[in-house]
Design an enzyme around this catalytic site. Sequence first.
Site, PDB file in Angstrom:
ATOM      1  N   SER A   1      11.108 -49.028  -2.606  1.00  0.00           N
ATOM      2  CA  SER A   1       9.973 -48.999  -3.540  1.00  0.00           C
ATOM      3  C   SER A   1      10.420 -48.784  -4.975  1.00  0.00           C
ATOM      4  O   SER A   1      11.465 -48.193  -5.241  1.00  0.00           O
ATOM      5  CB  SER A   1       9.012 -47.865  -3.175  1.00  0.00           C
ATOM      6  OG  SER A   1       8.456 -48.083  -1.917  1.00  0.00           O
TER       7      SER A   1
HETATM    8  N1  SAH Z   1       8.660 -45.705   1.503  1.00  0.00           N
HETATM    9  C1  SAH Z   1       9.637 -46.786   1.391  1.00  0.00           C
HETATM   10  C2  SAH Z   1       9.020 -48.129   1.170  1.00  0.00           C
HETATM   11  C3  SAH Z   1       8.406 -48.626   2.334  1.00  0.00           C
HETATM   12  S1  SAH Z   1       7.922 -50.315   2.328  1.00  0.00           S
HETATM   13  C4  SAH Z   1      10.615 -46.494   0.304  1.00  0.00           C
HETATM   14  O1  SAH Z   1      10.618 -45.407  -0.223  1.00  0.00           O
HETATM   15  O2  SAH Z   1      11.418 -47.333  -0.029  1.00  0.00           O
HETATM   16  C5  SAH Z   1       6.668 -50.119   3.570  1.00  0.00           C
HETATM   17  C6  SAH Z   1       7.172 -49.887   4.976  1.00  0.00           C
HETATM   18  O3  SAH Z   1       6.028 -49.656   5.794  1.00  0.00           O
HETATM   19  C7  SAH Z   1       7.909 -51.076   5.587  1.00  0.00           C
HETATM   20  O4  SAH Z   1       9.173 -50.653   6.033  1.00  0.00           O
HETATM   21  C8  SAH Z   1       7.026 -51.481   6.763  1.00  0.00           C
HETATM   22  O5  SAH Z   1       7.750 -51.944   7.884  1.00  0.00           O
HETATM   23  C9  SAH Z   1       6.299 -50.175   7.076  1.00  0.00           C
HETATM   24  N2  SAH Z   1       5.032 -50.287   7.800  1.00  0.00           N
HETATM   25  C10 SAH Z   1       4.054 -51.213   7.670  1.00  0.00           C
HETATM   26  N3  SAH Z   1       3.033 -50.944   8.514  1.00  0.00           N
HETATM   27  C11 SAH Z   1       3.372 -49.801   9.193  1.00  0.00           C
HETATM   28  C12 SAH Z   1       2.729 -49.018  10.208  1.00  0.00           C
HETATM   29  N4  SAH Z   1       1.535 -49.358  10.713  1.00  0.00           N
HETATM   30  N5  SAH Z   1       3.377 -47.916  10.654  1.00  0.00           N
HETATM   31  C13 SAH Z   1       4.597 -47.558  10.174  1.00  0.00           C
HETATM   32  N6  SAH Z   1       5.244 -48.264   9.223  1.00  0.00           N
HETATM   33  C14 SAH Z   1       4.655 -49.377   8.738  1.00  0.00           C
END
Ligand code: SAH
Length: 218
Positions: free
Chosen positions: A68
């Site tokens: 992110s």
């Molecule tokens: N927090 C992370 C960014 C995450 S991007 C950082 O600091 O870099 C969002 C993530 O959410 C992705 O890896 C995706 O696979 C996950 N995701 C999407 N839907 C989800 C769900 N229902 N449960 C858990 N993870 C999920």
Amino acid sequence: MAYKFVDNYRERGARKKLVEHLKSRGIADERVLTAIGKVPRHFFFDETFWNQAYKDIAFPIGDGQTISQPYTVAYQSELLHIVKGDKVLEIGTGSGYQTCILMELGAEVYTIERQESIYKHTIRVLPGMGYKANFFFGDGSMGIADHAPYSKIIVTAGAPFVPEILLKQLKIGGILVIPVGNEHSQTMVTVIRVNETEYERFELDTFRFVPLVGDQAW
Ligand code: SAH
């Protein structure tokens, strides 16, 4: 790959500049700025891309996953008002960068990821950096009832609506931070649990996240 965990003066300098940049963009919480200043974001990158690690951008870090944007991480962290010992549920572990920031703020983090390759990668990398969160694999759109209630819940993927089931897993006085909208843009929403039955909802700025995919999501 021991070289990966070297925090040189060049990276430390770039990190300081990133903190100044986030301040200039309106991040005011000193504790959040300190946490950003502590977590070596370049550890999440291949050494070839270390020159990208302290730019205020999201970045593909392999396996189809993205780390992110620092501003977004700081923004959501600020809204959570973490106090030491807060039990925090993070939905969407991804790279684990946000997880590290929450831990630097003193939270006890429960984090869940639905993509197995990402989950497997992050449960190896994060403890190697010294961040021992509680990792879970599965659909976080329904929260993790077994460990509820949480002081704070953060969703780091874009949701079509606020899942009711997450609200039920908040402590009284607890805060949920979740981006809500369509696939192109989401409004940052915070919900505070006032008492057993009442919640207060606030809508803030617009962001763009990857979609939250699951039972209570897309
Ligand atoms: N927090 C992370 C960014 C995450 S991007 C950082 O600091 O870099 C969002 C993530 O959410 C992705 O890896 C995706 O696979 C996950 N995701 C999407 N839907 C989800 C769900 N229902 N449960 C858990 N993870 C999920």
